[in-house]
Enzyme design. Structure first.
Site, PDB file in Angstrom:
ATOM      1  N   ARG A 264      45.009  50.994  56.799  1.00 47.11           N
ATOM      2  CA  ARG A 264      46.205  51.099  57.647  1.00 47.11           C
ATOM      3  C   ARG A 264      46.116  52.274  58.605  1.00 47.11           C
ATOM      4  O   ARG A 264      46.878  52.341  59.575  1.00 47.11           O
ATOM      5  CB  ARG A 264      47.446  51.253  56.775  1.00 47.11           C
ATOM      6  CG  ARG A 264      47.736  50.040  55.900  1.00 47.11           C
ATOM      7  CD  ARG A 264      48.954  50.264  55.022  1.00 47.11           C
ATOM      8  NE  ARG A 264      50.164  50.463  55.797  1.00 47.11           N
ATOM      9  CZ  ARG A 264      51.365  50.669  55.261  1.00 47.11           C
ATOM     10  NH1 ARG A 264      51.489  50.745  53.939  1.00 47.11           N
ATOM     11  NH2 ARG A 264      52.423  50.827  56.027  1.00 47.11           N
TER      12      ARG A 264
ATOM     13  N   LYS B  34      37.787  48.631  39.051  1.00 44.21           N
ATOM     14  CA  LYS B  34      38.616  48.881  37.875  1.00 44.21           C
ATOM     15  C   LYS B  34      39.785  49.785  38.266  1.00 44.21           C
ATOM     16  O   LYS B  34      39.668  50.540  39.249  1.00 44.21           O
ATOM     17  CB  LYS B  34      37.788  49.522  36.770  1.00 44.21           C
ATOM     18  CG  LYS B  34      37.527  51.019  36.960  1.00 44.21           C
ATOM     19  CD  LYS B  34      36.945  51.631  35.721  1.00 44.21           C
ATOM     20  CE  LYS B  34      36.766  53.114  35.861  1.00 44.21           C
ATOM     21  NZ  LYS B  34      37.981  53.904  35.816  1.00 44.21           N
TER      22      LYS B  34
ATOM     23  N   HIS C 232      30.824  50.516  37.212  1.00 46.52           N
ATOM     24  CA  HIS C 232      29.609  51.177  37.701  1.00 46.52           C
ATOM     25  C   HIS C 232      28.728  51.683  36.566  1.00 46.52           C
ATOM     26  O   HIS C 232      27.530  51.914  36.766  1.00 46.52           O
ATOM     27  CB  HIS C 232      29.970  52.311  38.658  1.00 46.52           C
ATOM     28  CG  HIS C 232      30.539  53.534  37.999  1.00 46.52           C
ATOM     29  ND1 HIS C 232      31.881  53.675  37.730  1.00 46.52           N
ATOM     30  CD2 HIS C 232      29.940  54.664  37.542  1.00 46.52           C
ATOM     31  CE1 HIS C 232      32.086  54.844  37.160  1.00 46.52           C
ATOM     32  NE2 HIS C 232      30.931  55.464  37.029  1.00 46.52           N
TER      33      HIS C 232
ATOM     34  N   LYS D 187      24.059  52.006  35.892  1.00 48.05           N
ATOM     35  CA  LYS D 187      23.269  53.217  35.653  1.00 48.05           C
ATOM     36  C   LYS D 187      21.908  52.845  35.073  1.00 48.05           C
ATOM     37  O   LYS D 187      21.794  51.988  34.199  1.00 48.05           O
ATOM     38  CB  LYS D 187      24.021  54.161  34.713  1.00 48.05           C
ATOM     39  CG  LYS D 187      25.254  54.790  35.361  1.00 48.05           C
ATOM     40  CD  LYS D 187      25.925  55.752  34.410  1.00 48.05           C
ATOM     41  CE  LYS D 187      27.117  56.426  35.056  1.00 48.05           C
ATOM     42  NZ  LYS D 187      26.749  57.329  36.163  1.00 48.05           N
TER      43      LYS D 187
ATOM     44  N   GLU E 131      33.478  64.518  30.441  1.00 47.06           N
ATOM     45  CA  GLU E 131      33.562  65.046  31.801  1.00 47.06           C
ATOM     46  C   GLU E 131      34.081  66.475  31.751  1.00 47.06           C
ATOM     47  O   GLU E 131      34.918  66.814  30.902  1.00 47.06           O
ATOM     48  CB  GLU E 131      34.503  64.197  32.655  1.00 47.06           C
ATOM     49  CG  GLU E 131      34.101  62.740  32.787  1.00 47.06           C
ATOM     50  CD  GLU E 131      35.119  61.945  33.584  1.00 47.06           C
ATOM     51  OE1 GLU E 131      34.846  61.669  34.764  1.00 47.06           O
ATOM     52  OE2 GLU E 131      36.186  61.621  33.034  1.00 47.06           O
TER      53      GLU E 131
ATOM     54  N   ASP F 231      41.622  53.971  31.288  1.00 49.30           N
ATOM     55  CA  ASP F 231      40.724  54.325  32.385  1.00 49.30           C
ATOM     56  C   ASP F 231      39.256  54.291  31.983  1.00 49.30           C
ATOM     57  O   ASP F 231      38.396  53.960  32.803  1.00 49.30           O
ATOM     58  CB  ASP F 231      41.076  55.720  32.905  1.00 49.30           C
ATOM     59  CG  ASP F 231      40.299  56.106  34.155  1.00 49.30           C
ATOM     60  OD1 ASP F 231      40.307  55.323  35.116  1.00 49.30           O
ATOM     61  OD2 ASP F 231      39.673  57.187  34.155  1.00 49.30           O
TER      62      ASP F 231
ATOM     63  N   HIS G 255      34.403  51.145  30.490  1.00 49.83           N
ATOM     64  CA  HIS G 255      33.099  51.797  30.371  1.00 49.83           C
ATOM     65  C   HIS G 255      32.574  51.798  28.934  1.00 49.83           C
ATOM     66  O   HIS G 255      31.464  51.329  28.655  1.00 49.83           O
ATOM     67  CB  HIS G 255      33.176  53.251  30.852  1.00 49.83           C
ATOM     68  CG  HIS G 255      33.472  53.398  32.308  1.00 49.83           C
ATOM     69  ND1 HIS G 255      33.223  52.404  33.226  1.00 49.83           N
ATOM     70  CD2 HIS G 255      33.992  54.429  33.016  1.00 49.83           C
ATOM     71  CE1 HIS G 255      33.580  52.830  34.430  1.00 49.83           C
ATOM     72  NE2 HIS G 255      34.050  54.045  34.313  1.00 49.83           N
TER      73      HIS G 255
ATOM     74  N   LYS H 161      38.389  64.390  29.568  1.00 50.18           N
ATOM     75  CA  LYS H 161      38.253  65.260  30.738  1.00 50.18           C
ATOM     76  C   LYS H 161      38.354  66.715  30.303  1.00 50.18           C
ATOM     77  O   LYS H 161      38.914  67.037  29.262  1.00 50.18           O
ATOM     78  CB  LYS H 161      39.328  64.934  31.773  1.00 50.18           C
ATOM     79  CG  LYS H 161      39.134  63.565  32.423  1.00 50.18           C
ATOM     80  CD  LYS H 161      40.112  63.362  33.568  1.00 50.18           C
ATOM     81  CE  LYS H 161      39.849  62.044  34.281  1.00 50.18           C
ATOM     82  NZ  LYS H 161      38.532  62.021  34.939  1.00 50.18           N
TER      83      LYS H 161
END
Length: 527
Positions: A81, A180, A210, A214, A248, A267, A272, A372
């Protein structure tokens, strides 16, 4: 040519100083190509000005172009947009390439040719404006494969597909890529699959994860099915347990609005970690063909023993990070991140104990963990073998002999490590000690490891969905996840706090130690 400011000067415009130390990369040859050239394509990226597009998609597409895998007649069309010209968009793309590509990989000639392939269309995904412009651009006389990449919120996947249909720009070579998460729960996932399926046939729908692109994850297939060494041992008779960790060090990184509605279970675990579990646990497919592989993955998802609402207290742990330090630098807690409500109960950490109820794995646990702001960025699969039943060595009991352990490092330092017992060199008796056989992929193959998106983006053009999720896989994963979410709600299991820079809540350690086991990082942090 390089302009006076150090940037790349476009044919019609001198761009800012975005490339300061260009390092020429030789043009791709038959010897340096990483695969066959794909058919010419038009890649239309909805959400063309978003973070994923600039951080992952466009750098990956550039890398495939530089490596000689993309026909020059291919085009990349950003759709968003935002009001801007194609020239302005190309300048933003160049800036993104400089920021997100590894140092020394942005080459002047290939970059200029790549930018010339890029177009931009100002378009309202839910309204009528811009669709005629996109249709005219796509109908400009070529017969390219058309890929529509929906790097947008999943709640508009269906409406965008209907707009594509109404605009008449879907042809027999069209595919659609869904990022996702596919929905927020089983009901929304089914609705998205239904809406997209009303427009595209299942073979043309590519649900991307993704992690499956890998190199190390794909190497798991080679390790298991191209070698006879492990298959006789790959079962609960010889394997004591398996751990899958995706850790992470980063926080929500500007995705607070999305993440606070999602959390680590939706998530990361739903896609994953469960997909990696499927590759670890599945039976050998009859051959490496799309449906054979996906059929075997589906069987594992269907064999996962439900974690009922009454079991969530013992078999799952939720966590949420507080302020701490990462790499010696202070970082804020989750509740202090932008876009996060001050009383949020969203989990940033999950660990759980799963079981696969089939002949191969019955009675053996899989421990999954992700979070995380953890101590180290790492993704790994740990296959812990059972100890030897009896020691024949004087002075060593069977408990003194460290059980074998196979560690597959997905990132960083991709490789395979086999922990084993060996004789310590020297005279004066037989002394045993633990040793590690180390297969480092970078040292062995001595070439650049492509980003996962590079492989997957071109697999879409090839029409090869082997490494993508099928509709029934997505729904089976949600069906397993939902009772956990319901149990958390019913028992009001709030996330347990943990300090940023640690390995999560102490309850996660307690969960695995109840089974007289330990997380791999506690035992062997050097990997």
């Amino acid at each position: 040519m390089i302009n006076e400011t150090g940037g790349i000067a476009m044919a019609d415009q001198a761009l800012p100083d975005l490339i300061t130390t260009p390092s020429p990369v030789p043009p791709a040859t038959a010897e340096t190509k990483r695969g066959p050239t794909v058919p010419p394509f038009d890649y239309v990226i909805f959400g063309g000005t978003g973070d994923l597009t600039f951080r992952k998609l466009l750098p990956s597409l550039y890398s495939t172009f530089r490596d000689g895998l993309v026909e020059p007649s291919s085009r990349i069309i950003g759709a968003s947009r935002a009001a801007m010209s194609t020239e302005t968009y190309r300048a933003r793309v160049l800036e993104a390439l400089e920021r997100h590509l590894p140092a020394g990989t942005l080459e002047e000639d290939s970059c200029r040719a790549f930018l010339a392939q890029i177009e931009y269309v100002e378009l309202d995904a839910l309204g009528g404006s811009g669709w005629n412009t996109l249709a005219a651009l796509l109908d400009s006389g070529n017969d390219n494969v058309r890929v529509f990449y929906l790097a947008t919120s999943p709640d508009i996947f269906g409406p965008i597909c209907r707009q594509l249909q109404n605009a008449g720009i879907i042809n027999g070579k069209s595919r659609v890529v869904l990022e996702k998460p596919i929905g927020h729960d089983l009901g929304t996932a089914r609705q998205i699959n239904h809406d997209v399926g009303q427009v595209f046939q299942e073979p043309a729908i590519f649900r991307i994860d993704h992690y499956l692109g890998k190199e190390s994850v794909q190497n798991l297939l080679a390790l298991r099915f191209a070698n006879s060494l492990f298959d006789p041992l790959w079962n609960s008779r010889y394997v004591e347990h398996i751990q899958i960790t995706v850790a992470e060090t980063v926080g929500v990184e500007g995705r607070g609005g999305y993440y606070d509605r999602s959390g680590a279970l939706r998530d990361m675990v739903q896609n994953h970690l469960l997909q990696v579990l499927c590759l670890v646990a599945m039976e050998p497919p009859s051959h490496l063909a799309t449906e054979s592989v996906r059929d075997e993955k589906l069987k594992i998802l269907q064999a996962l023993a439900p974690i009922t609402r009454d079991e969530v207290v013992q078999r799952t742990v939720r966590g949420q990070y507080r302020g701490g330090a990462i790499d010696g630098k202070a970082v804020p807690g989750y509740l202090d991140e932008p876009g996060i409500s001050e009383d949020s109960q969203t989990e940033t950490f999950v660990s759980l104990k799963a079981e696969v109820h089939n002949w191969r794995w019955a009675g053996m646990p899989f421990y999954l963990r992700t979070g995380k702001r953890l101590a180290t960025k790492t993704s790994e699969i740990v296959v812990q073998f059972r100890p030897v039943p009896h020691s024949i060595f004087p002075g060593y009991s069977s408990s003194d002999l460290i059980p074998n352990k196979l560690v597959l490092r997905v990132q960083p330092n991709e490789g395979v490590h086999l922990h084993m017992m060996a004789k310590e060199p020297g005279p004066g008796g037989l002394r045993l000690r633990g040793a590690v056989l180390n297969l480092s992929f970078s040292d062995t193959f001595k070439q650049r490891f492509p980003d996962a998106y590079e492989r997957l983006l071109l697999d879409v053009v090839r029409g090869n969905p082997t490494l993508f999720m099928r509709r029934d896989e997505v729904e089976a994963a949600w069906r397993w996840i939902e009772p956990i979410l319901e149990g958390w709600r019913e028992f009001d299991l709030r996330p347990k706090p943990y300090v940023a820079g640690t390995w999560g809540p102490s309850a996660s350690v307690a969960m695995i130690e109840r089974d007289f086991r330990s997380w791999h990082d506690e035992v062997s942090p050097e990997g």
